[in-house]
Write a protein that holds these residues in place. Structure first.
Motif, mmCIF file in Angstrom:
data_model
loop_
_atom_site.group_PDB
_atom_site.id
_atom_site.type_symbol
_atom_site.label_atom_id
_atom_site.label_comp_id
_atom_site.label_asym_id
_atom_site.label_seq_id
_atom_site.Cartn_x
_atom_site.Cartn_y
_atom_site.Cartn_z
ATOM 1 N N SER A 137 42.652 -65.740 -19.659
ATOM 2 C CA SER A 137 43.812 -66.102 -18.847
ATOM 3 C C SER A 137 43.727 -67.554 -18.384
ATOM 4 N N ILE A 138 42.559 -67.955 -17.895
ATOM 5 C CA ILE A 138 42.374 -69.321 -17.422
ATOM 6 C C ILE A 138 42.494 -70.302 -18.582
ATOM 7 N N ALA A 139 41.911 -69.963 -19.719
ATOM 8 C CA ALA A 139 41.923 -70.876 -20.868
ATOM 9 C C ALA A 139 43.339 -71.117 -21.376
ATOM 10 N N VAL A 140 44.128 -70.052 -21.478
ATOM 11 C CA VAL A 140 45.499 -70.207 -21.979
ATOM 12 C C VAL A 140 46.348 -70.986 -20.975
ATOM 13 N N ARG A 141 46.228 -70.659 -19.694
ATOM 14 C CA ARG A 141 46.962 -71.420 -18.674
ATOM 15 C C ARG A 141 46.624 -72.903 -18.745
ATOM 16 N N ASP A 142 45.341 -73.212 -18.818
ATOM 17 C CA ASP A 142 44.927 -74.614 -18.805
ATOM 18 C C ASP A 142 45.331 -75.337 -20.088
ATOM 19 N N ALA A 143 45.333 -74.626 -21.204
ATOM 20 C CA ALA A 143 45.770 -75.246 -22.453
ATOM 21 C C ALA A 143 47.246 -75.591 -22.405
ATOM 22 N N ILE A 144 48.048 -74.734 -21.789
ATOM 23 C CA ILE A 144 49.474 -75.040 -21.620
ATOM 24 C C ILE A 144 49.644 -76.243 -20.707
ATOM 25 N N ASN A 145 48.938 -76.243 -19.578
ATOM 26 C CA ASN A 145 49.064 -77.352 -18.637
ATOM 27 C C ASN A 145 48.624 -78.676 -19.238
ATOM 28 N N ALA A 146 47.670 -78.631 -20.165
ATOM 29 C CA ALA A 146 47.180 -79.850 -20.807
ATOM 30 C C ALA A 146 48.039 -80.271 -21.991
ATOM 31 N N GLY A 147 49.071 -79.494 -22.302
ATOM 32 C CA GLY A 147 49.953 -79.830 -23.409
ATOM 33 C C GLY A 147 49.382 -79.502 -24.772
ATOM 34 N N LYS A 148 48.327 -78.688 -24.826
ATOM 35 C CA LYS A 148 47.718 -78.356 -26.102
ATOM 36 C C LYS A 148 48.470 -77.257 -26.828
ATOM 37 N N ILE A 149 49.100 -76.344 -26.081
ATOM 38 C CA ILE A 149 49.922 -75.293 -26.674
ATOM 39 C C ILE A 149 51.191 -75.166 -25.839
ATOM 40 N N PRO A 150 52.293 -74.718 -26.442
ATOM 41 C CA PRO A 150 53.545 -74.580 -25.690
ATOM 42 C C PRO A 150 53.591 -73.290 -24.890
ATOM 43 N N GLY A 151 54.272 -73.351 -23.758
ATOM 44 C CA GLY A 151 54.435 -72.162 -22.943
ATOM 45 C C GLY A 151 54.961 -72.522 -21.577
ATOM 46 N N PRO A 152 55.331 -71.533 -20.788
ATOM 47 C CA PRO A 152 55.777 -71.789 -19.421
ATOM 48 C C PRO A 152 54.605 -72.194 -18.540
#
Length: 444
Positions: A137-152
């Motif tokens: 959960s933390i990894a996916v959230r942080d990847a989105i915030n860093a612009g590495k993957i798309p998402g809300p």
């Protein structure tokens, strides 16, 4: 004089543009900005970088030369939607036991990113993920915030906290056996960086354990959301001071008991305690009698996005007989109670939030949110503007993020969607979002 003023404005915008980068302008649509302001016809929204810099109309706010123009003519323009109850770790599969045994190795790199992508392309630019393995959960959230993957923009809880998890679910459900253990589990979540604590089955806990969870979470400035399936869950959650309740009652009783309604009214009247939020997640149950007989949507492909072909095929196989899905076996008894309970919640003064339980059987991330809004407006009598605010402004308030999100006003992040037609007249138009801008970048 007016030309001089606008010359100065354009000059300032030009100077800012030179410093902050190119300007994007959304031009021509009817803006429903998420506040209580009347819709703005022929709107203009100027964006620099990630933020909104100005909001006006074609008559009052010129578009600077060189700006990237996104035409929204003939569209309703809205803040990006929020879904306050999603499960990124599941994608509509009907067999939880099988899914939990099979898919954990694929959650971080396939399943959760696919769920996030589908939400974003459905116009959901903010979401609260309530239940998943902590590190994933933390990894996916942080990847989105860093612009590495798309998402809300995600607000994650990590694992549920409950009295005793079912065998095989320990990766995303943590049990507690004492108040001290409860505090330790919450501290572990807080230290990992979760945004919210998820509490379930609190009617199976001792009062001291429930109170320890809430107190420790609040000590770390984390809100607590709690299941509200059964009356005693609600009573204990209110007694302990949780911030938000989830779902519209598992029990088939015709309405919430009088003591619970009285407790809700007392709590919502206590202004010093702040708002009490409730996420009904009502549509999955409300529409089940229809969807079990009319399930062509399973053959659509929007929910395939980001998933591997073998995952898609596996999910489709599990849904071959919707009428047999055990998850919904009590729905025929619960369905007749939903309208009354929803109205009791509205009358009590709690602040209702749009959330869907997206990811449960037959509830795909690509379509859950608009379905929830459609039921609120067209079946449960919620005014469209109130439903929209429950999916934009109030979620941002609930997550203490309204300084940056939740409405289309100057200074906030440019999370904006646009839909052809008049959403205030036909909210179901949200099933096809035409334009999605997140943090100033057009992603659809």
């Amino acid at each position: 004089m007016r030309s001089v003023v606008w010359g100065l404005v354009l000059g300032l915008l030009g100077a800012a543009s030179a410093h902050a980068g190119p300007i994007t302008a959304l031009v021509g649509g009817t803006l429903v900005d998420g506040t209580l302001r009347e819709p703005i016809r022929d709107s203009v929204i100027l964006i620099e970088g990630e933020r909104i810099t100005a909001v006006g109309t074609v008559d009052t706010l010129p578009v600077p030369a060189g700006a990237k123009v996104i035409s929204t003519e003939g569209m309703t323009v809205l803040p990006g939607l929020w879904d306050m109850h999603v499960h990124l770790m599941i994608n509509g599969h009907a067999d939880y036991d099988y899914w939990d045994r099979t898919y954990p190795p694929r959650l971080r790199n396939e399943i959760m990113p696919a769920s996030a992508l589908q939400l974003l392309h459905a116009g959901v630019t903010g979401a609260r993920d309530l239940g998943g393995p902590l590190e994933d959960s933390i990894a996916v959230r942080d990847a989105i915030n860093a612009g590495k993957i798309p998402g809300p923009t995600l607000f994650v809880s990590g694992p549920f906290i409950q009295k005793k998890p079912s065998p095989g679910t320990e990766l995303f459900r943590w049990g507690v056996d004492s108040p001290g253990d409860a505090r330790a589990k919450v501290r572990r979540l807080a230290q990992a960086g979760v945004d919210v604590v998820k509490l379930i089955d609190q009617d199976q806990m001792r009062d001291a354990e429930v109170q320890a969870i809430v107190d420790e979470a609040h000590k770390h400035k984390l809100p607590v959301v709690a299941h509200a399936h059964r009356p005693e869950e609600i009573r204990r959650a209110l007694k302990a001071g949780v911030d938000c309740l989830e779902h519209t009652g598992l029990a088939a009783s015709p309405e919430y008991p009088e003591d619970i309604v009285a407790a809700l009214r007392e709590r919502t009247a206590n202004m010093a305690a702040g708002p009490l939020f409730w996420t009904p997640t009502i549509e999955g149950l409300y529409n089940f009698p229809y969807t079990v007989k009319n399930h062509e949507f399973i053959d659509a492909d929007a929910w395939h996005e980001g998933l591997s072909p073998d995952t898609v095929a596996d999910i489709k196989r599990s849904l071959a007989h919707p009428e047999r899905i055990s998850y919904f076996q009590q729905t025929p008894q619960r369905w007749p109670t939903l309208k009354r309970k929803f109205q009791q919640l509205r009358d009590s003064g709690v602040l209702l939030l749009v959330g869907t339980d997206s990811g449960i059987p037959m509830k795909f991330h690509s379509g859950s949110t608009w379905n929830e809004l459609d039921v609120w407006v067209n079946q449960l009598g919620v005014p469209p503007i109130d439903a929209i605010r429950a999916a934009t402004y109030w979620p941002a308030v609930a997550m203490k993020a309204d300084k940056d999100y939740g409405s289309v006003v100057e200074g906030k992040y440019a999370d904006i969607i646009a839909v052809k037609g008049d959403v205030l007249k036909q909210v179901a138009l949200l099933q096809r979002v035409d334009v999605v801008v997140k943090h100033g970048v057009q992603v659809k």
